[in-house]
Enzyme design. Structure first.
Site, PDB file in Angstrom:
ATOM      1  N   ASP A  93       0.822  -1.225   0.000  1.00 49.32           N
ATOM      2  CA  ASP A  93       0.000   0.000   0.000  1.00 49.32           C
ATOM      3  C   ASP A  93       0.853   1.270   0.000  1.00 49.32           C
ATOM      4  OD1 ASP A  93       1.059  -0.014   2.504  1.00 49.32           O
ATOM      5  OD2 ASP A  93      -0.837  -0.009   3.584  1.00 49.32           O
ATOM      6  N   GLY A  94       2.168   1.114  -0.046  1.00 48.04           N
ATOM      7  CA  GLY A  94       3.046   2.280  -0.113  1.00 48.04           C
ATOM      8  C   GLY A  94       3.619   2.702   1.235  1.00 48.04           C
ATOM      9  N   GLU A  95       3.080   2.158   2.304  1.00 50.62           N
ATOM     10  CA  GLU A  95       3.641   2.526   3.616  1.00 50.62           C
ATOM     11  C   GLU A  95       5.075   2.005   3.719  1.00 50.62           C
ATOM     12  OE1 GLU A  95       1.057   1.245   6.756  1.00 50.62           O
ATOM     13  OE2 GLU A  95      -0.453   2.766   6.268  1.00 50.62           O
ATOM     14  N   ARG A 141      12.562  26.171   4.790  1.00 47.08           N
ATOM     15  CA  ARG A 141      12.360  27.454   4.090  1.00 47.08           C
ATOM     16  C   ARG A 141      11.031  28.103   4.452  1.00 47.08           C
ATOM     17  NH1 ARG A 141      13.943  26.768  -2.126  1.00 47.08           N
ATOM     18  NH2 ARG A 141      13.131  24.686  -1.828  1.00 47.08           N
ATOM     19  N   GLN A 142      10.083  27.298   4.929  1.00 48.39           N
ATOM     20  CA  GLN A 142       8.820  27.895   5.409  1.00 48.39           C
ATOM     21  C   GLN A 142       9.025  28.147   6.903  1.00 48.39           C
ATOM     22  OE1 GLN A 142       5.962  28.542   3.551  1.00 48.39           O
ATOM     23  NE2 GLN A 142       4.493  29.001   5.162  1.00 48.39           N
ATOM     24  N   HIS A 166      18.614  26.625   6.311  1.00 54.16           N
ATOM     25  CA  HIS A 166      18.243  27.817   5.544  1.00 54.16           C
ATOM     26  C   HIS A 166      17.993  29.018   6.440  1.00 54.16           C
ATOM     27  CE1 HIS A 166      16.793  30.340   2.395  1.00 54.16           C
ATOM     28  NE2 HIS A 166      15.667  30.540   3.049  1.00 54.16           N
ATOM     29  N   ASP A 223      21.532  36.948  -3.493  1.00 54.79           N
ATOM     30  CA  ASP A 223      20.640  37.883  -2.784  1.00 54.79           C
ATOM     31  C   ASP A 223      21.291  38.256  -1.453  1.00 54.79           C
ATOM     32  OD1 ASP A 223      20.113  35.747  -0.980  1.00 54.79           O
ATOM     33  OD2 ASP A 223      18.435  35.073  -2.206  1.00 54.79           O
ATOM     34  N   LYS A 246      17.713  40.059  -5.241  1.00 58.55           N
ATOM     35  CA  LYS A 246      16.730  39.164  -5.875  1.00 58.55           C
ATOM     36  C   LYS A 246      15.330  39.373  -5.327  1.00 58.55           C
ATOM     37  CE  LYS A 246      16.157  34.706  -4.406  1.00 58.55           C
ATOM     38  NZ  LYS A 246      16.623  33.355  -4.087  1.00 58.55           N
ATOM     39  N   ASP A 268      25.390  29.765  -2.815  1.00 53.60           N
ATOM     40  CA  ASP A 268      24.084  29.842  -2.166  1.00 53.60           C
ATOM     41  C   ASP A 268      23.949  28.627  -1.244  1.00 53.60           C
ATOM     42  OD1 ASP A 268      21.606  30.868  -1.563  1.00 53.60           O
ATOM     43  OD2 ASP A 268      20.840  30.824  -3.615  1.00 53.60           O
TER      44      ASP A 268
HETATM   45  C1  R5P Z   1      16.461  31.144  -0.937  1.00 53.65           C
HETATM   46  O1  R5P Z   1      16.516  32.156  -0.251  1.00 53.65           O
HETATM   47  C2  R5P Z   1      17.607  30.189  -1.047  1.00 53.65           C
HETATM   48  O2  R5P Z   1      18.750  30.663  -0.429  1.00 53.65           O
HETATM   49  C3  R5P Z   1      17.903  29.853  -2.489  1.00 53.65           C
HETATM   50  O3  R5P Z   1      18.335  31.027  -3.150  1.00 53.65           O
HETATM   51  C4  R5P Z   1      16.692  29.299  -3.182  1.00 53.65           C
HETATM   52  O4  R5P Z   1      16.175  28.232  -2.442  1.00 53.65           O
HETATM   53  C5  R5P Z   1      17.040  28.836  -4.569  1.00 53.65           C
HETATM   54  O5  R5P Z   1      15.892  28.359  -5.188  1.00 53.65           O
HETATM   55  P1  R5P Z   1      15.838  28.173  -6.748  1.00 53.65           P
HETATM   56  O6  R5P Z   1      17.023  27.347  -7.146  1.00 53.65           O
HETATM   57  O7  R5P Z   1      14.526  27.455  -6.994  1.00 53.65           O
HETATM   58  O8  R5P Z   1      15.858  29.519  -7.373  1.00 53.65           O
END
Ligand code: R5P
Length: 281
Positions: A34-36, A86-87, A119, A158, A181, A207
């Site tokens: 069943d995927g478990e 990231r969230q 992150h 960024d 960015k 990054d």
């Molecule tokens: C966001 O702030 C992270 O540091 C990365 O810049 C981001 O996750 C990169 O995502 P993507 O490769 O989809 O542009």
């Protein structure tokens, strides 16, 4: 202490065990019809070092099962890549703080947590056990040195990534800068016209994460238009979602490298020694 890992962290897990000269425990992983998910690990006792990235939902469930399987032991959890970090806040009403939800779930049953270039460091405070983050800046600096570029410019895409780029640049004694960015969607970003003088330079964009590659492809295009001699990309976590690696390769980047926090053919440097050093501490 013995080292155990989930399925997609088996190479890194074995390297960490080797670096620490500790036994590495073999585990079996299967799925029910069943995927478990199902797993069975070898004998664990006393202290356990559990190495598990959670780059996808299956790995996250495997990790929850593995923590339960290690029941009787004192677990140090190494999360080389922590998905959902990231969230890190509620951007809109009704959304979860996903990093918090995952941190809380993983805290049940472990004694301490080590993350790698998480992150957003505020997520660490959501673990209900001591949690610390380590950085792969030295490994990335060593890789950049190996490129043999002439006075490379270490560029963050960024402002949020500027500190990390500066850490890497400081190790190598290189110049650093950052772009500006704005995220338009999950896959698209806009980068403001840059004041960076790219003309004739070898540039390494650094990054923490490459996901769809949208950020770095856009930045690389701009730098090449600005006359850069070569543009390389280096990250800690190579998620490469939605063909992200191919997107970068086709954007004319001279090289695209990631660590083994997410294991792939693009893993050019390892987190193992830094993790081992953190565990020794
Ligand atoms: C966001 O702030 C992270 O540091 C990365 O810049 C981001 O996750 C990169 O995502 P993507 O490769 O989809 O542009």
């Amino acid at each position: 202490m013995k080292v155990v890992c989930t399925e997609k962290s088996q190479v890194l897990g074995s390297k960490v065990a080797k670096a620490l000269d500790l036994p590495f425990v073999y585990s079996q992983f299967k799925a029910f019809p069943d995927g478990e998910l199902y797993l069975k690990t070898g004998s664990l006792d006393g202290e356990t070092l559990l190495v598990s990235s959670t780059a996808d939902n299956e790995s996250l469930v495997q990790l929850l099962l593995m923590i339960d399987a290690c029941d009787a032991s004192d677990i140090t959890l190494v999360l080389p890549y922590m998905g959902y970090a990231r969230q890190d806040k509620r951007f809109n009403d009704g959304e979860p703080v996903s990093g918090r939800a995952v941190a809380r779930a993983l805290s049940a049953g472990v004694s301490r947590v080590i993350t790698v270039n998480i992150h957003e460091s505020t997520v660490l405070s959501h673990f209900r056990v001591p949690a610390a983050d380590i950085t792969l800046a030295p490994e990335m600096a060593a890789w950049i040195r190996g490129l043999g570029c002439d006075e490379p410019l270490i560029l963050a895409p960024d402002k949020g990534a500027a500190r990390f780029a500066a850490d890497i640049a400081k190790i190598g004694g290189w110049e650093t800068d950052h772009l500006s960015k704005t995220r338009l969607s999950g896959e698209e970003v806009r980068i403001a016209p840059s004041t960076v003088d790219a003309g004739g330079r070898d540039i390494v964009i650094t990054d923490d994460i490459i996901s769809t590659g949208g950020t770095l492809a856009t930045a690389a295009g701009m730098l090449k238009e600005g006359g850069a001699r070569s543009v390389h990309a280096a990250c800690v976590h190579g998620v490469f979602a939605s063909g992200g690696f191919a997107r970068l390769a086709s954007a004319g980047l001279a090289s695209v490298a990631a660590s083994d926090t997410i294991e792939s053919a693009a893993s050019a440097y390892s987190a193992a020694e830094m993790i081992a050093a953190a565990v020794r501490k």
